[in-house]
Every structure is written in structure tokens, then in C-alpha cells.
Write an enzyme that holds these catalytic residues in place. Structure first.
Site, PDB file in Angstrom:
ATOM      1  N   SER A  44       0.866  -1.183   0.000  1.00 51.85           N
ATOM      2  CA  SER A  44       0.000   0.000   0.000  1.00 51.85           C
ATOM      3  C   SER A  44       0.901   1.230   0.000  1.00 51.85           C
ATOM      4  O   SER A  44       0.965   1.981   0.967  1.00 51.85           O
ATOM      5  CB  SER A  44      -0.917  -0.008   1.224  1.00 51.85           C
ATOM      6  N   HIS A  48      -3.408  -6.394   2.125  1.00 46.19           N
ATOM      7  CA  HIS A  48      -2.481  -7.367   2.722  1.00 46.19           C
ATOM      8  C   HIS A  48      -3.097  -8.746   2.964  1.00 46.19           C
ATOM      9  O   HIS A  48      -2.449  -9.630   3.523  1.00 46.19           O
ATOM     10  CB  HIS A  48      -1.953  -6.854   4.068  1.00 46.19           C
ATOM     11  N   GLU A 108      -4.996  -2.729   8.845  1.00 48.42           N
ATOM     12  CA  GLU A 108      -4.293  -3.221  10.038  1.00 48.42           C
ATOM     13  C   GLU A 108      -5.068  -2.913  11.318  1.00 48.42           C
ATOM     14  O   GLU A 108      -5.486  -1.780  11.526  1.00 48.42           O
ATOM     15  CB  GLU A 108      -2.910  -2.559  10.139  1.00 48.42           C
ATOM     16  N   GLU A 145       1.392  -9.592   6.945  1.00 50.38           N
ATOM     17  CA  GLU A 145       2.158  -9.156   8.114  1.00 50.38           C
ATOM     18  C   GLU A 145       2.012 -10.107   9.297  1.00 50.38           C
ATOM     19  O   GLU A 145       2.266  -9.741  10.443  1.00 50.38           O
ATOM     20  CB  GLU A 145       1.763  -7.727   8.487  1.00 50.38           C
ATOM     21  N   ASP A 190      -4.738   1.074  11.311  1.00 54.90           N
ATOM     22  CA  ASP A 190      -4.274   1.710  10.074  1.00 54.90           C
ATOM     23  C   ASP A 190      -5.192   1.243   8.956  1.00 54.90           C
ATOM     24  O   ASP A 190      -4.982   0.170   8.383  1.00 54.90           O
ATOM     25  CB  ASP A 190      -2.822   1.319   9.765  1.00 54.90           C
ATOM     26  N   GLU A 198      -3.769   5.638  12.064  1.00 52.29           N
ATOM     27  CA  GLU A 198      -2.813   5.975  10.998  1.00 52.29           C
ATOM     28  C   GLU A 198      -3.561   6.056   9.674  1.00 52.29           C
ATOM     29  O   GLU A 198      -4.432   5.223   9.391  1.00 52.29           O
ATOM     30  CB  GLU A 198      -1.747   4.865  10.948  1.00 52.29           C
ATOM     31  N   ASP A 258       1.178   8.390   7.190  1.00 49.02           N
ATOM     32  CA  ASP A 258       2.058   7.436   6.483  1.00 49.02           C
ATOM     33  C   ASP A 258       2.131   7.844   5.013  1.00 49.02           C
ATOM     34  O   ASP A 258       3.025   8.593   4.616  1.00 49.02           O
ATOM     35  CB  ASP A 258       1.503   6.018   6.680  1.00 49.02           C
ATOM     36  N   LYS A 281       9.334   5.137   7.661  1.00 53.21           N
ATOM     37  CA  LYS A 281       9.698   3.934   6.903  1.00 53.21           C
ATOM     38  C   LYS A 281      10.946   4.291   6.118  1.00 53.21           C
ATOM     39  O   LYS A 281      10.896   5.177   5.248  1.00 53.21           O
ATOM     40  CB  LYS A 281       8.581   3.583   5.919  1.00 53.21           C
ATOM     41  N   SER A 324       8.160   2.015  11.351  1.00 48.07           N
ATOM     42  CA  SER A 324       7.393   0.934  10.708  1.00 48.07           C
ATOM     43  C   SER A 324       8.227   0.078   9.760  1.00 48.07           C
ATOM     44  O   SER A 324       9.108   0.572   9.056  1.00 48.07           O
ATOM     45  CB  SER A 324       6.234   1.558   9.923  1.00 48.07           C
ATOM     46  N   HIS A 325       7.885  -1.184   9.743  1.00 45.60           N
ATOM     47  CA  HIS A 325       8.354  -2.134   8.724  1.00 45.60           C
ATOM     48  C   HIS A 325       7.562  -1.902   7.430  1.00 45.60           C
ATOM     49  O   HIS A 325       6.741  -0.995   7.354  1.00 45.60           O
ATOM     50  CB  HIS A 325       8.089  -3.565   9.233  1.00 45.60           C
ATOM     51  N   ARG A 326       7.760  -2.751   6.412  1.00 48.06           N
ATOM     52  CA  ARG A 326       6.907  -2.770   5.221  1.00 48.06           C
ATOM     53  C   ARG A 326       6.191  -4.119   5.168  1.00 48.06           C
ATOM     54  O   ARG A 326       6.618  -5.091   5.791  1.00 48.06           O
ATOM     55  CB  ARG A 326       7.727  -2.599   3.925  1.00 48.06           C
ATOM     56  N   SER A 327       5.136  -4.185   4.387  1.00 50.37           N
ATOM     57  CA  SER A 327       4.412  -5.464   4.312  1.00 50.37           C
ATOM     58  C   SER A 327       5.247  -6.530   3.602  1.00 50.37           C
ATOM     59  O   SER A 327       5.130  -7.717   3.888  1.00 50.37           O
ATOM     60  CB  SER A 327       3.064  -5.274   3.622  1.00 50.37           C
ATOM     61  N   LYS A 337       5.930  -0.533  14.742  1.00 50.00           N
ATOM     62  CA  LYS A 337       5.060  -1.629  14.287  1.00 50.00           C
ATOM     63  C   LYS A 337       5.869  -2.500  13.337  1.00 50.00           C
ATOM     64  O   LYS A 337       6.533  -2.013  12.419  1.00 50.00           O
ATOM     65  CB  LYS A 337       3.769  -1.116  13.642  1.00 50.00           C
TER      66      LYS A 337
HETATM   67  C1  2PG Z   1       1.531   0.530   6.055  1.00 47.82           C
HETATM   68  C2  2PG Z   1       2.491  -0.552   5.643  1.00 47.82           C
HETATM   69  C3  2PG Z   1       3.190  -1.303   6.717  1.00 47.82           C
HETATM   70  P1  2PG Z   1       2.907  -1.321   3.198  1.00 47.82           P
HETATM   71  O1  2PG Z   1       0.611   0.881   5.305  1.00 47.82           O
HETATM   72  O2  2PG Z   1       1.700   1.122   7.103  1.00 47.82           O
HETATM   73  O3  2PG Z   1       2.346  -1.919   7.630  1.00 47.82           O
HETATM   74  O4  2PG Z   1       2.061  -1.334   4.588  1.00 47.82           O
HETATM   75  O5  2PG Z   1       4.290  -1.694   3.511  1.00 47.82           O
HETATM   76  O6  2PG Z   1       2.184  -2.285   2.312  1.00 47.82           O
HETATM   77  O7  2PG Z   1       2.810   0.093   2.680  1.00 47.82           O
HETATM   78 MG    MG Z   2       0.221   2.689   6.814  1.00 42.09          MG
END
Ligand code: 2PG
Ligand code: MG
Length: 438
Positions: free
Chosen positions: A41, A161, A170, A213, A248, A294, A319, A344, A371-374, A395
Site C-alpha cells: 500500500s 495485505h 491493520e 504481516e 491503520d 494511521e 504514512d 519507513k 514501521s516495517h513494510r508489508s 510496528k
Molecule cells: C503501512 C504498511 C506497513 P505497506 O501501510 O503502514 O504496515 O504497509 O508496507 O504495504 O505500505
Molecule cells: Mg500505513
């Protein structure tokens, strides 16, 4: 001084190609590795992730061009520059940017650039005789004592996801009532295991499959259904009052023609006006112990953000809205759109720029949420980022799947290291929003 930089195509947690970097220094034989993550996303203004687009390889997702950019453009220039990893992180990142020459790293690719920046930070920490979190604290200018973060576990996966009908991406649990990261991880894991039982009882064993995730993706579609499952699991685990919730929705994914289609994964669409969505959030905030929202509105729906912030009682995190980029952080500050920045590292593409954006957010009195990524890897770099920059919360998905738990495991390791050294630190707990000021 840097002796060599090698890159290679490897896989991320979704089975798509990503770039791995290895760096060697002359003064020691050790090499320093980094592997970059990838989002699904993604925000429209993120730094560019370079993919080859050749449909005969990995469905167009191979990253051979990015690998070649590291080895043929970045490596020779960086080695020739004579820059020192121990002292020159900022200059190294500036050089990476100047080699690229675009605003969004479109030429070399943020996936080529970021791994070099990360591996240089790891090498820089080693060359300085520091742990990575100590090195990042030095680079960012954050004060001590260290703050160990509240882990926000994404235990129910929806949106893009997972394959269920849930529009919101999320739904997270946050053990703010723990006294340490180690206890917080235990609480998160126990709630997760109880959630599995709650879901099995309600929907049968076939409903315990997980999303990108590591969170469950049961056949639900409404946010209150998700939150009700969590209320039950937290109560079964005996942690009422100690574990709070966060959402989120990743709403940019279902914003179309000025409306939010919360039925976008259902047979029937269900478009909501921004005002209806705002009312939905307020009703959820009233009913459930939610502490953080978020991306409740889309990245180009700035006026809804500003309107919502006027009476938002919880942390409001940008984000897609901010993409870890100080230009948008500043714009959001001027428009009073949110009060927290999601960090990120691959959205912006270098460690120095991520630190700069975080420091700008702090200067406005905001919080920062790492934050991590998916699409992740087992690289645990961001665990050190959250400690080094004192962000107080992170997260990294559910307490399940190797690429998710790698970060939580590293955080417990940092806690143990600090304890062993007798170094003072605090667990952010209920104060996760103001961790930077603690
Ligand atoms: C988000 C992220 C991480 P993605 O939207 O916050 O949880 O998702 O890495 O797919 O952007
Ligand atoms: Mg997000």
C-alpha cells in the site's frame, strides 16, 4: 575506508525480488549486510523502487537494474570518494543522492540506494566501536536514557495485505501496560494465541490463515468485528486495561472520486463520504480503547485530515500522507493535518534523510512511529532505529513469521544488552507518544 560493495537479487517475505547489499572495509575482514523491504500500500510520493518490468522474470518484479546500479555506479564512486563510514554517514548519503540526481531516487532506485546507506551505517557503527542503536543515536543527536518502544502488533490483516473482505488494512494491539519490551512481547504473543482460539471457535479452523504481516485474516469485513475479536482475546489473556488498540485503515487504497469505499473488497461497494468516515472513527474511538489512528484519510484528502485533527483524541499518524519526507512533514505541520510521522526508511531512501525527517517532526512537538513494510526481510535494522531515535513505538506486524519477529527479537536483545551494561533505560509504556521528551 570502503573496499568493496556487492549487491545481489534476493527474495522478500512475499516471495518477490529485493536487493541485498554487502560491504567490506579494508581494516577488517568482516562484511556488513543489509536487505531492503518493499511496500504494497505504497504512498504516491514515496522514493522510487526500481523494478525491471520484464514480464518474463518474476512477473516484471526483478531488480537486476538496481543491483547493477549498486555495483557499477554507486560502488566505484563511493570507493573513490575516500569517505569514511565511521564519521561520514551524512556525506555518504549526500553522495548517493547526487549520483542519482532526481528528487525521488528514480534513476538509481531507492532499493539500490537505501541498502548502501544501511550497510554503511552498520559498518560505521562497527568502525566506531558502537552498537547500531548507539551509532544512530549519535547521528540523530537524540539524548539518553534510551527508550525501549511499545510494540504495536498487527494481529488482524485486511486491505491489500490479505484475501478477506476487510477494507481496513491493520488492526493492532499495543501492550502499553507492560513494564519492559520483553514483557510486552510476551503479552502480545499471548493475546495473539488467544485470538487464534477465538477465531477458531467463531469461524472454524480454516479461518486461521494469515496475511502479509503475520496477522490473522478471518472472514470479517467491518472494523467493529475486528475490534470485538481483540476485546475477547485480550480479556481471555487476562490483559484488560494493559493492552490498547490501533488502526491503520490505509485509506488511500479505497479513496475514489471523493469517497471512501469501505466495501472495496466485497461484492458490493459501500462508498462513505469523508464526513461519514469521520463519524465512523469517532464511534470506534468512543467504544474501544484505541490509542492511535494511521492514515484515516487519503494522501490527497488534506482537508479531511485537518478537519479530523481538530477534535481527534488519539495520536494521528501520517504514512502515505508524509512518506517520511520533510517536505510533506512541513506541509502537514502548516495545515495542522496530523501530529505524528510514520517512519519507513525505504519511503525516503537514506538513513540521514530519515533522521532529518524525524527530527523535523520532533521539532513540531510531534511523535514518530517506526514501521516495517508489508514485504519484509529478516533484516532487523529498524529495531535499532526506534531505540536510537527514541521514537517510543514501532510496528513490525504480528508476533509471528520470521521477518516480523526479527525486529521484536532484536529489541529484546537490546534490552538485555542495556541491562547487562547497567545502562539506564525506560520502557515507553503509556508515554509512547512523548517518548522523545522523556
Ligand atoms: C503501512 C504498511 C506497513 P505497506 O501501510 O503502514 O504496515 O504497509 O508496507 O504495504 O505500505
Ligand atoms: Mg500505513
Amino acid at each position: 575506508m570502503i573496499k568493496s560493495i556487492k549487491a545481489a537479487q534476493r527474495l522478500d517475505s512475499r516471495g518477490n525480488p529485493t536487493v541485498q547489499h554487502r560491504k567490506r572495509l579494508t581494516w577488517r575482514s568482516g562484511s556488513f549486510r543489509a536487505i531492503v523491504p518493499s511496500g504494497a500500500s505504497t504512498g504516491a510520493n514515496e522514493a522510487v523502487e526500481l523494478r525491471d518490468g520484464d514480464p518474463s522474470k518474476y512477473g516484471g518484479k526483478s531488480v537486476e537494474k538496481a543491483v547493477s546500479n549498486v555495483e557499477n555506479i554507486i560502488a566505484p564512486a563511493l570507493i573513490k570518494s575516500g569517505l569514511r563510514v565511521a564519521t561520514d554517514q551524512k556525506k555518504i548519503d549526500e553522495l548517493l543522492n547526487s549520483l542519482d540526481g532526481t528528487k525521488n531516487k528514480a534513476k538509481l532506485g531507492a532499493n539500490a540506494i537505501l541498502g548502501v546507506s544501511m550497510a554503511c551505517a552498520r559498518a560505521g557503527a562497527a568502525a566506531s566501536g558502537l552498537q547500531l542503536y548507539e551509532y544512530l543515536r549519535r547521528e540523530s543527536g537524540a539524548k539518553t536514557p534510551y527508550v525501549l518502544p511499545v510494540p504495536f502488533f498487527n494481529v488482524l490483516n485486511g486491505g491489500v495485505h490479505s484475501g478477506n473482505k476487510m477494507a481496513f488494512q491493520e488492526t493492532m494491539i499495543a501492550p502499553v501496560g507492560a513494564t519492559s519490551i520483553t514483557e510486552a512481547v510476551q503479552m502480545g504473543s499471548e493475546v495473539y494465541q488467544h485470538l487464534k482460539k477465538v477465531i477458531t471457535k467463531k469461524f472454524g479452523a480454516s479461518a486461521i490463515g494469515i496475511g502479509d504481516e503475520g496477522g490473522f485474516a478471518p472472514p470479517i469485513s467491518q472494523p467493529h468485528e475486528a475490534l470485538d475479536l481483540l476485546v475477547q482475546a485480550v480479556s481471555d489473556a487476562g490483559y484488560e486495561g494493559k493492552v490498547k488498540f490501533a488502526i491503520d485503515p490505509a485509506s488511500s487504497e479505497f479513496f475514489k472520486d471523493g469517497a471512501y469505499d469501505i466495501g472495496f473488497k466485497d461484492e458490493k461497494s459501500n462508498p462513505q463520504s469523508p464526513k461519514q468516515l469521520k463519524d465512523l472513527y469517532h464511534s470506534l474511538l468512543k467504544k474501544y480503547p484505541i490509542v492511535l489512528l494511521e492514515d484515516p484519510f487519503a494522501e490527497d484528502d488534506w482537508s479531511s485530515w485537518t478537519e479530523f485533527r481538530k477534535d481527534c483524541p488519539v495520536e494521528l499518524v501520517g504514512d502515505d500522507l508524509l512518506v517520511t519526507n520533510k517536505t510533506y512533514v512541513q506541509e502537514a505541520h502548516e495545515k495542522k493535518a496530523c501530529d505524528s510521522m510514520l517512519l519507513k526508511i525505504n519511503q525516503i531512501g537514506t538513513i540521514s534523510e530519515a533522521i532529518e525527517s524525524a527530527n523535523l517532526a520532533y521539532s513540531y512537538g510531534w511523535s514518530v512511529f517506526v514501521s516495517h513494510r508489508s514485504g519484509e526481510t529478516t533484516d532487523d535494522f529498524i529495531a535499532d532505529v526506534v531505540v536510537g531515535l527514541r521514537t517510543g513505538h514501532i510496528k513490525s506486524g504480528a508476533p509471528c513469521r520470521g521477518e516480523r519477529v526479527a525486529k521484536y527479537n532484536r529489541l529484546m536483545e537490546i534490552e538485555e544488552t542495556l541491562l547487562a551494561k547497567g545502562e539506564k533505560f525506560v520502557y515507553a509504556g503509556e508515554n509512547f507518544r512523548s517518548a522523545y521528551q522523556l
